[in-house]
Scaffold this motif. Structure first.
Motif, short mmCIF file in Angstrom:
data_model
loop_
_atom_site.label_atom_id
_atom_site.label_comp_id
_atom_site.label_asym_id
_atom_site.label_seq_id
_atom_site.Cartn_x
_atom_site.Cartn_y
_atom_site.Cartn_z
N ILE A 48 25.34 35.88 55.56
CA ILE A 48 25.70 36.11 54.15
C ILE A 48 26.11 37.57 53.98
O ILE A 48 25.35 38.49 54.33
N SER A 49 27.28 37.78 53.44
CA SER A 49 27.78 39.14 53.26
C SER A 49 27.13 39.81 52.05
O SER A 49 26.67 39.16 51.13
N GLU A 50 27.10 41.11 52.09
CA GLU A 50 26.58 41.91 50.98
C GLU A 50 27.72 42.54 50.18
O GLU A 50 27.49 43.44 49.37
N ASN A 51 28.95 42.04 50.40
CA ASN A 51 30.11 42.63 49.73
C ASN A 51 31.02 41.57 49.11
O ASN A 51 31.08 40.43 49.58
N PHE A 52 31.74 42.01 48.07
CA PHE A 52 32.80 41.23 47.46
C PHE A 52 34.11 41.77 48.03
O PHE A 52 34.37 42.97 47.99
N PHE A 53 34.96 40.88 48.58
CA PHE A 53 36.16 41.32 49.29
C PHE A 53 37.41 41.18 48.42
O PHE A 53 37.60 40.17 47.74
N ILE A 54 38.27 42.21 48.47
CA ILE A 54 39.57 42.18 47.79
C ILE A 54 40.62 42.59 48.82
O ILE A 54 40.58 43.72 49.35
N ILE A 55 41.54 41.68 49.14
CA ILE A 55 42.47 41.92 50.24
C ILE A 55 43.60 42.88 49.83
O ILE A 55 44.26 42.68 48.82
N ILE A 56 43.78 43.91 50.63
CA ILE A 56 44.91 44.83 50.48
C ILE A 56 46.06 44.34 51.35
O ILE A 56 47.21 44.27 50.93
N LYS A 57 45.74 43.96 52.58
CA LYS A 57 46.73 43.45 53.51
C LYS A 57 46.04 42.54 54.52
O LYS A 57 44.92 42.82 54.95
N GLY A 58 46.73 41.44 54.91
CA GLY A 58 46.16 40.53 55.89
C GLY A 58 45.88 39.16 55.29
O GLY A 58 46.16 38.90 54.12
N ILE A 59 45.31 38.28 56.11
CA ILE A 59 45.02 36.91 55.70
C ILE A 59 43.62 36.52 56.17
O ILE A 59 43.23 36.83 57.30
N VAL A 60 42.87 35.83 55.32
CA VAL A 60 41.56 35.31 55.65
C VAL A 60 41.57 33.80 55.38
O VAL A 60 42.09 33.36 54.36
N HIS A 61 41.01 33.03 56.32
CA HIS A 61 40.90 31.58 56.13
C HIS A 61 39.46 31.21 55.84
O HIS A 61 38.52 31.77 56.43
N GLU A 62 39.29 30.24 54.95
CA GLU A 62 37.97 29.72 54.60
C GLU A 62 37.83 28.32 55.21
O GLU A 62 38.73 27.49 55.05
#
Length: 604
Positions: A48-62
């Protein structure tokens, strides 16, 4: 990136723009820039992450186990749920080298507590989330045209008289009010007397002015509420061909009237011109000119930010008037009363905006020779083609003898549809059930629908097969299905049709005569067939997918391309993708509801 650049970046990402200046500063001060290479697992059920992510560049798959359910790109954010609830069922993995902002959990939760609007976005139910996203997407396009209420225009004080009042006294009272309109109150209901009514029913007939007002008043007076949308009031004026409409307060008391001319001056739009052209058309060429103006009207309304169901309703009313006028111009007057000209499918549901195809038929009274109508029906189809209404691929047109016959022949056909069903029969029944009378004797259609309802009594197995058509086309269960593998998706098959067919099945079972999908949903809610949550979700999803479809169709129209139901998903913005994803989720949930309600899983 400077602090100013960071603030500008975040302000473009919903819902960060709702943060106050001080809250935005807190956010920026507690946010870091991070880099993660391809294949990095950012979070999972075990991590479990301790951060909220906001993408500047790149791709994330769920991923849900091995299945990808979402892909995140520039300006996308995730995953609030894991921070709020301390757990996640999915795995988030970097697909393309990632540069992102990381907002620590403590700050994120602080902002949620400090800013109710920020909190609502992450904790609201699906309907509220869709409404928030829609408002964010279309706020820049909103105008007084869309949000004006009846109370925003001129409401003329009513000259109100009670039943039993002498007509002469009422006229004197109206002169004192400086109005030509008299409202009559009788047994809690309201009627109206206008100048034209006085000329026709009193002056021309030589009647005594001492008669009671209720003898000539027209009941009931069509009315709206003060807080109704002015656009809806305008739709009623257009539909009813009336020049004024009553206005009631929240207690149901009549407070005045609004005039068509005042509504027109408020909107100053093209619609009234089209309506007037249809009314005044004396030739086919006149009517064609009015019909061609509908496209410009659609473009104008859409550009002003008017909601799709409003556009659909208004354009639908104008389309029906085109059909009605065409019937009057083509069919000899002595034949008109012995037949009923009907529109079906999306036109019958008042949901066709862009002219896509023809779905129409003629019902002829028993004992009347159908053959005498056929030349006129052939002519009608050809004229509609000339007007820009494409032919129906399934030949569901009034020029087809199958869709032009006597009442008794239609009754035999509906019996066949029910007793010997196949997919074509199911579709014919579905299209016919959505029929709406536009010309001639509408009692003929009412008779046919009564007969249809009676035949379907206790036909649970048939209704299960009929409802199964809701599942004909697959609806994506994950946005990645169409965001990464295909540019185009048929929004009608994946979302519009399942809602329409599912609601149509419920409406048929409940013997609901209303044809419009949204109105059917509201009636089903009143009957407690649908829960309030599901009804609201379906209405919102229906609005979203039809808005995206109309937007795509208008672009193709402008580019001179063929109009279809495909949308290019790679042209969708972040908010549109979110809206589409949530709408697909609602459609899939509705399919499960239909499966359970009609016990579709019990049939072969």
């Amino acid at each position: 990136m400077s602090l100013r650049d960071q603030e500008a970046f975040l302000s473009n990402i919903h819902p960060f723009e709702v943060l106050s200046h001080d809250q935005m500063n807190i956010c920026i001060k507690n946010m870091d820039i991070a880099y993660y290479p391809k294949d990095t697992v950012l979070m999972s059920p075990e991590k479990i992450s301790e951060n909220f992510f906001i993408i500047i560049k790149g791709i994330v798959h769920e991923y849900n186990e091995e299945e990808m359910v979402m892909d995140f790109h520039q300006e996308d954010s995730f995953d609030a749920n894991s921070l709020i609830y301390g757990q996640t069922k999915h795995t988030f993995k970097v697909y393309e080298d990632l540069i992102c902002y990381e907002l620590n959990k403590a700050t994120f939760l602080t902002l949620i507590e400090q800013n109710p609007e920020f909190k609502d976005f992450f904790l609201n139910n699906l309907v509220n989330k869709i409404q928030v996203l829609k408002n964010k997407e279309f706020t820049s396009e909103l105008s007084s045209f869309m949000i004006a209420r009846v109370d925003d225009t001129i409401i003329h004080e009513a000259c109100m008289v009670e039943e039993g009042t002498k007509l002469l006294d009422a006229i004197e009272q109206s002169i004192n009010y400086k109005t030509s309109t008299i409202i009559v109150k009788m047994n809690g209901d309201y009627g109206i007397i206008t100048d034209s009514l006085l000329k026709m029913k009193v002056l021309l007939q030589g009647r005594d002015l001492n008669i009671p007002v209720e003898e000539i008043a027209i009941f009931p007076l069509i009315s709206v509420q003060k807080d109704d949308y002015l656009f809806d009031a305008f739709s009623v004026l257009i539909k009813r061909n009336i020049k004024r409409i009553g206005v009631k307060n929240s207690q149901g008391e009549m407070v005045g009237v609004i005039e068509q001319i005042d509504v027109l001056s408020h909107f100053a739009n093209h619609t009234y011109v089209v309506d007037s052209k249809i009314k005044k058309a004396k030739t086919i060429e006149n009517l064609k000119e009015a019909s061609n103006d509908l496209i410009n009207t659609i473009k104008t309304l859409n550009a002003k930010g008017v909601k799709v169901h409003h556009i659909s309703n208004l354009i639908g009313q104008l389309n029906l008037k085109v059909y009605r006028k065409l019937y009057q111009l083509v069919v000899p007057e002595e034949l008109q009363k012995d037949a009923c000209f009907i529109v079906m499918g999306s036109e019958g549901r008042n949901e066709q905006i862009i002219k896509t195809d023809q779905d129409n038929a003629l019902v002829v009274r028993d004992g009347v020779d159908v053959e005498q109508y056929r030349p006129y029906m052939e002519k009608t189809t050809q004229i509609l083609l000339d007007f820009g209404y494409p032919p129906c691929e399934g030949n569901i047109m009034v020029s087809n003898p199958f869709w032009c016959k006597n009442v008794s022949d239609y009754k035999k056909e509906t019996a066949k549809w029910i007793e010997a069903p196949d997919m074509q029969n199911y579709m014919d029944l579905a299209i016919f059930f959505d029929s709406f009378a536009v010309g001639g004797n509408k009692e003929l259609l009412i008779n046919l629908k009564d007969d249809l309802f009676n035949k379907l009594h206790d036909k649970d197995v048939f209704m299960a097969y009929f409802a199964r058509a809701t599942l004909t086309f697959d609806t994506p269960t994950k946005i990645a299905n169409f965001m990464t593998k295909s540019h185009n998706i048929d929004i009608k098959k994946t979302a519009v049709f399942p809602i329409v067919q599912g609601i149509r099945s419920l409406a048929l079972r409940e013997r609901i005569r209303e044809t419009t999908t949204v109105k059917r949903i509201k009636i089903l809610l009143q009957k407690k067939v649908l829960s309030e949550e599901l009804a609201n979700e379906l209405i919102e999803a229906f609005e979203v997918v039809n808005t995206l479809r109309l937007k795509s169709q208008l672009i193709k129209l402008q580019d001179g391309k063929e109009i279809d139901n495909n949308i290019d998903t790679h042209t969708l913005g972040k908010i549109e993708r979110d809206l589409l994803k949530d709408s697909f989720s609602i459609v899939n949930s509705f399919k499960k509801f239909i499966t359970y309600t009609f016990k579709i899983d019990k049939i072969s």
